[in-house]
Motif scaffolding. Structure first.
Motif, PDB file in Angstrom:
ATOM      1  N   ARG A  95       0.846  -1.199   0.000  1.00 30.43           N
ATOM      2  CA  ARG A  95       0.000   0.000   0.000  1.00 30.43           C
ATOM      3  C   ARG A  95       0.879   1.244   0.000  1.00 30.43           C
ATOM      4  O   ARG A  95       2.027   1.216   0.453  1.00 30.43           O
ATOM      5  CB  ARG A  95      -0.959  -0.001   1.188  1.00 30.43           C
ATOM      6  CG  ARG A  95      -0.304   0.078   2.533  1.00 30.43           C
ATOM      7  CD  ARG A  95      -1.329   0.163   3.648  1.00 30.43           C
ATOM      8  NE  ARG A  95      -0.695   0.009   4.940  1.00 30.43           N
ATOM      9  CZ  ARG A  95      -1.143   0.550   6.050  1.00 30.43           C
ATOM     10  NH1 ARG A  95      -2.243   1.278   6.042  1.00 30.43           N
ATOM     11  NH2 ARG A  95      -0.506   0.365   7.184  1.00 30.43           N
ATOM     12  N   ARG A 101      -4.937  -1.310   4.498  1.00 28.37           N
ATOM     13  CA  ARG A 101      -4.547  -2.617   3.963  1.00 28.37           C
ATOM     14  C   ARG A 101      -5.731  -3.329   3.298  1.00 28.37           C
ATOM     15  O   ARG A 101      -5.570  -4.069   2.342  1.00 28.37           O
ATOM     16  CB  ARG A 101      -3.951  -3.496   5.053  1.00 28.37           C
ATOM     17  CG  ARG A 101      -2.595  -3.019   5.546  1.00 28.37           C
ATOM     18  CD  ARG A 101      -1.983  -4.091   6.433  1.00 28.37           C
ATOM     19  NE  ARG A 101      -0.804  -3.598   7.131  1.00 28.37           N
ATOM     20  CZ  ARG A 101      -0.831  -3.071   8.347  1.00 28.37           C
ATOM     21  NH1 ARG A 101      -1.968  -2.962   8.995  1.00 28.37           N
ATOM     22  NH2 ARG A 101       0.279  -2.668   8.926  1.00 28.37           N
ATOM     23  N   ASN A 134       0.243  -8.341   1.837  1.00 29.80           N
ATOM     24  CA  ASN A 134      -0.969  -7.859   2.527  1.00 29.80           C
ATOM     25  C   ASN A 134      -2.226  -7.925   1.666  1.00 29.80           C
ATOM     26  O   ASN A 134      -2.134  -7.834   0.456  1.00 29.80           O
ATOM     27  CB  ASN A 134      -0.740  -6.401   2.962  1.00 29.80           C
ATOM     28  CG  ASN A 134       0.017  -6.341   4.259  1.00 29.80           C
ATOM     29  OD1 ASN A 134      -0.232  -7.124   5.161  1.00 29.80           O
ATOM     30  ND2 ASN A 134       0.958  -5.402   4.346  1.00 29.80           N
ATOM     31  N   LEU A 161       6.097  -9.272  12.748  1.00 27.10           N
ATOM     32  CA  LEU A 161       6.563  -7.885  12.744  1.00 27.10           C
ATOM     33  C   LEU A 161       5.831  -7.102  13.839  1.00 27.10           C
ATOM     34  O   LEU A 161       6.437  -6.300  14.555  1.00 27.10           O
ATOM     35  CB  LEU A 161       6.325  -7.269  11.360  1.00 27.10           C
ATOM     36  CG  LEU A 161       6.773  -5.828  11.144  1.00 27.10           C
ATOM     37  CD1 LEU A 161       8.224  -5.606  11.544  1.00 27.10           C
ATOM     38  CD2 LEU A 161       6.568  -5.417   9.684  1.00 27.10           C
ATOM     39  N   ARG A 165       7.528  -5.344  16.967  1.00 27.10           N
ATOM     40  CA  ARG A 165       7.270  -3.916  17.223  1.00 27.10           C
ATOM     41  C   ARG A 165       6.796  -3.709  18.656  1.00 27.10           C
ATOM     42  O   ARG A 165       7.211  -2.761  19.338  1.00 27.10           O
ATOM     43  CB  ARG A 165       6.204  -3.399  16.245  1.00 27.10           C
ATOM     44  CG  ARG A 165       6.717  -3.204  14.843  1.00 27.10           C
ATOM     45  CD  ARG A 165       5.570  -2.980  13.854  1.00 27.10           C
ATOM     46  NE  ARG A 165       6.080  -2.626  12.537  1.00 27.10           N
ATOM     47  CZ  ARG A 165       5.349  -2.618  11.432  1.00 27.10           C
ATOM     48  NH1 ARG A 165       4.066  -2.938  11.471  1.00 27.10           N
ATOM     49  NH2 ARG A 165       5.902  -2.281  10.274  1.00 27.10           N
ATOM     50  N   HIS A 190      -3.195  -8.746  11.102  1.00 25.46           N
ATOM     51  CA  HIS A 190      -2.090  -7.819  10.851  1.00 25.46           C
ATOM     52  C   HIS A 190      -2.685  -6.541  10.258  1.00 25.46           C
ATOM     53  O   HIS A 190      -2.699  -6.345   9.038  1.00 25.46           O
ATOM     54  CB  HIS A 190      -1.062  -8.446   9.902  1.00 25.46           C
ATOM     55  CG  HIS A 190      -0.005  -7.465   9.465  1.00 25.46           C
ATOM     56  ND1 HIS A 190       0.870  -6.874  10.343  1.00 25.46           N
ATOM     57  CD2 HIS A 190       0.285  -6.928   8.251  1.00 25.46           C
ATOM     58  CE1 HIS A 190       1.653  -6.033   9.691  1.00 25.46           C
ATOM     59  NE2 HIS A 190       1.312  -6.050   8.418  1.00 25.46           N
ATOM     60  N   GLY A 230       3.005   0.434  10.719  1.00 22.43           N
ATOM     61  CA  GLY A 230       3.211   0.262   9.275  1.00 22.43           C
ATOM     62  C   GLY A 230       2.944   1.562   8.535  1.00 22.43           C
ATOM     63  O   GLY A 230       3.726   1.971   7.664  1.00 22.43           O
ATOM     64  N   ALA A 231       1.845   2.217   8.888  1.00 22.59           N
ATOM     65  CA  ALA A 231       1.486   3.484   8.233  1.00 22.59           C
ATOM     66  C   ALA A 231       2.509   4.563   8.563  1.00 22.59           C
ATOM     67  O   ALA A 231       2.883   5.375   7.705  1.00 22.59           O
ATOM     68  CB  ALA A 231       0.095   3.921   8.681  1.00 22.59           C
ATOM     69  N   ILE A 234       5.466   4.035   6.348  1.00 20.06           N
ATOM     70  CA  ILE A 234       5.165   4.459   4.964  1.00 20.06           C
ATOM     71  C   ILE A 234       5.241   5.985   4.870  1.00 20.06           C
ATOM     72  O   ILE A 234       5.820   6.546   3.940  1.00 20.06           O
ATOM     73  CB  ILE A 234       3.776   3.950   4.530  1.00 20.06           C
ATOM     74  CG1 ILE A 234       3.812   2.417   4.379  1.00 20.06           C
ATOM     75  CG2 ILE A 234       3.334   4.608   3.223  1.00 20.06           C
ATOM     76  CD1 ILE A 234       2.461   1.762   4.183  1.00 20.06           C
ATOM     77  N   SER A 240       6.745   1.083   2.066  1.00 19.22           N
ATOM     78  CA  SER A 240       6.424   0.291   3.249  1.00 19.22           C
ATOM     79  C   SER A 240       7.657  -0.409   3.814  1.00 19.22           C
ATOM     80  O   SER A 240       8.673  -0.569   3.140  1.00 19.22           O
ATOM     81  CB  SER A 240       5.264  -0.667   2.962  1.00 19.22           C
ATOM     82  OG  SER A 240       5.688  -1.827   2.337  1.00 19.22           O
ATOM     83  N   SER A 241       7.536  -0.796   5.064  1.00 15.09           N
ATOM     84  CA  SER A 241       8.662  -1.402   5.790  1.00 15.09           C
ATOM     85  C   SER A 241       9.201  -2.580   4.994  1.00 15.09           C
ATOM     86  O   SER A 241       8.434  -3.363   4.434  1.00 15.09           O
ATOM     87  CB  SER A 241       8.188  -1.878   7.163  1.00 15.09           C
ATOM     88  OG  SER A 241       7.212  -2.887   7.004  1.00 15.09           O
TER      89      SER A 241
HETATM   90  C1  LMR Z   1       3.673  -3.037   7.816  1.00 18.23           C
HETATM   91  O1  LMR Z   1       3.010  -3.317   8.817  1.00 18.23           O
HETATM   92  O2  LMR Z   1       4.724  -2.379   7.863  1.00 18.23           O
HETATM   93  C2  LMR Z   1       3.231  -3.595   6.480  1.00 18.23           C
HETATM   94  O3  LMR Z   1       2.066  -4.328   6.620  1.00 18.23           O
HETATM   95  C3  LMR Z   1       3.151  -2.569   5.445  1.00 18.23           C
HETATM   96  C4  LMR Z   1       1.886  -1.772   5.602  1.00 18.23           C
HETATM   97  O4  LMR Z   1       1.166  -1.605   4.607  1.00 18.23           O
HETATM   98  O5  LMR Z   1       1.622  -1.316   6.702  1.00 18.23           O
END
Ligand code: LMR
Ligand code: NAD
Length: 328
Positions: A95, A101, A134, A161, A165, A190, A230-231, A234, A240-241
């Motif tokens: 994304r 997502r 995703n 992940l 985190r 997720h 994740g956001a 980004i 993205s990560s």
């Molecule tokens: C994340 O969590 O880093 C990945 O799922 C990428 C995203 O779209 O958030």
């Protein structure tokens, strides 16, 4: 070298996660420094990505990894997954800024129907599958449902992940070493609805919940920080990560294959009805791994706050499931 080489299929191999992942697999960080590997790399049948894949493979060649026995490039999952013992399904569209997502379901869902069918047809009957692309839980569900001849339990989604985190945020909050955190888990999807749960977590045997003792921080700082990380990445990076996602994929597969020595980790796995989660829902659970199998940590008390959070993430997953029913 005494061990028989294992076949590892990786999709989206020329993407950014692929670039952070393949070198670590080939160097033995995923399955051990004594395990020879064969890499079977899949990219879309398009000139640009196929050319980029060749470039990545040239770099892998240039590392002269002693454990790498063979490496092949593919544009068809039917050849990429042939006899695969492990499959890391990374390839799909990430994304961009401002997207949720769930919006990826429409574009990415179809990929996992085709790949599930291909795994069903040609992979090892014991293939262990990790879905990273995703929305990971629902894509893993689609792949599992598209592969009726393979054990459903061998399809998993990446919640690691989120687990990592959460551990990092707790270490920062408590001032303790991340390596000493045990019994942490992340329930559910997720997505920002995930429920990172430190009620059972310990550091050096002491309760993390007692150490922090701040429900306001839990609900209004910790959970949104982990859920929206994740956001945030980004937003900061413009994409993205990747390295942290690859690192989590390595952690997930290594622990599944080599065991956790009794330590809890989080895996997205098909529910067997545990904790009231409907059977087959691809859900983040606390697990321990031994002899190549994972086992859900059972008997944990779910208090009212936790139940509410679990219900929210479950409802989201049920909605995603309904949204892909036409693909199955
Ligand atoms: C994340 O969590 O880093 C990945 O799922 C990428 C995203 O779209 O958030
Ligand atoms: P990217 O765009 O850099 O790379 C994706 C690659 O996949 C591209 O090279 C593309 O050509 C390839 N691809 C697309 N469809 C394919 C198919 N059908 N078969 C084979 N290859 C295909 O993206 P990225 O940053 O590497 O991210 C990949 C996916 O991982 C995204 O969906 C992203 O959202 C997801 N992701 C998940 C997590 C997680 O924790 N579960 C974390 C980070 C990223």
């Amino acid at each position: 070298m005494s061990k028989k080489p294992v076949r590892i299929a990786v999709t989206g191999a020329a993407g950014q996660i692929g670039y952070a992942l393949l070198f670590r697999i080939a160097s033995g960080e995923m399955l051990g420094k004594d395990q020879p590997v064969i890499l079977q790399l899949l990219e879309v049948p398009v000139e640009g990505p196929q050319k980029a894949l060749k470039g990545v493979m040239m770099e892998i060649d240039d590392c002269a990894f002693p454990l790498l026995v063979e490496m092949t490039a593919h544009s068809d999952p039917m050849t990429a997954f042939k006899d695969a013992d492990y499959a890391l399904l990374v390839g799909s569209r990430p994304r961009g800024p401002g997207m949720e997502r769930a919006e990826l379901l429409a574009v990415n869902g179809a990929i996992f129907t085709a790949q599930g069918k291909a795994l069903n047809a040609v992979a090892s009957r014991d293939v262990r599958v990790l879905v990273v692309g995703n929305p990971a839980n629902t894509n893993a569900y689609i792949a599992m449902k598209s592969a009726p001849d393979l054990p459903a339990k061998n399809f998993t989604a990446m919640l690691r992940l989120d687990h990592n985190r959460a551990a990092s945020q707790i270490a920062a909050k408590t001032g303790k070493a991340v390596a000493d955190i045990e019994k942490l888990t992340v329930w559910g999807n997720h997505s920002p609805t995930m429920y990172a749960d430190y009620r059972f977590a310990t550091i050096g045997g002491e309760s993390v919940a007692q150490m922090i003792n701040d429900q306001e921080w839990n609900a209004n700082v910790f959970l949104p920080t982990v859920g929206k990380r994740g956001a945030a990445i980004i937003e900061a990076r413009g994409s993205s990560s990747a390295a942290s996602a690859a690192n989590a994929a390595i952690d997930h597969m290594r622990d599944w294959a080599l065991g956790t020595n009794g330590k809890w980790v989080t895996m997205g796995i098909p529910s067997g009805g545990e904790y009231g989660i409907p059977a087959e829902t691809m859900f983040g659970f606390p697990v321990t791994c031994e002899n190549g199998e994972y086992k859900i940590v059972e008997g944990l008390e779910i208090d009212a706050f936790s139940q509410e959070r679990i219900n929210i993430t479950l409802a989201e997953l049920e909605g995603e499931k309904a949204g892909v029913a036409h693909l199955l």
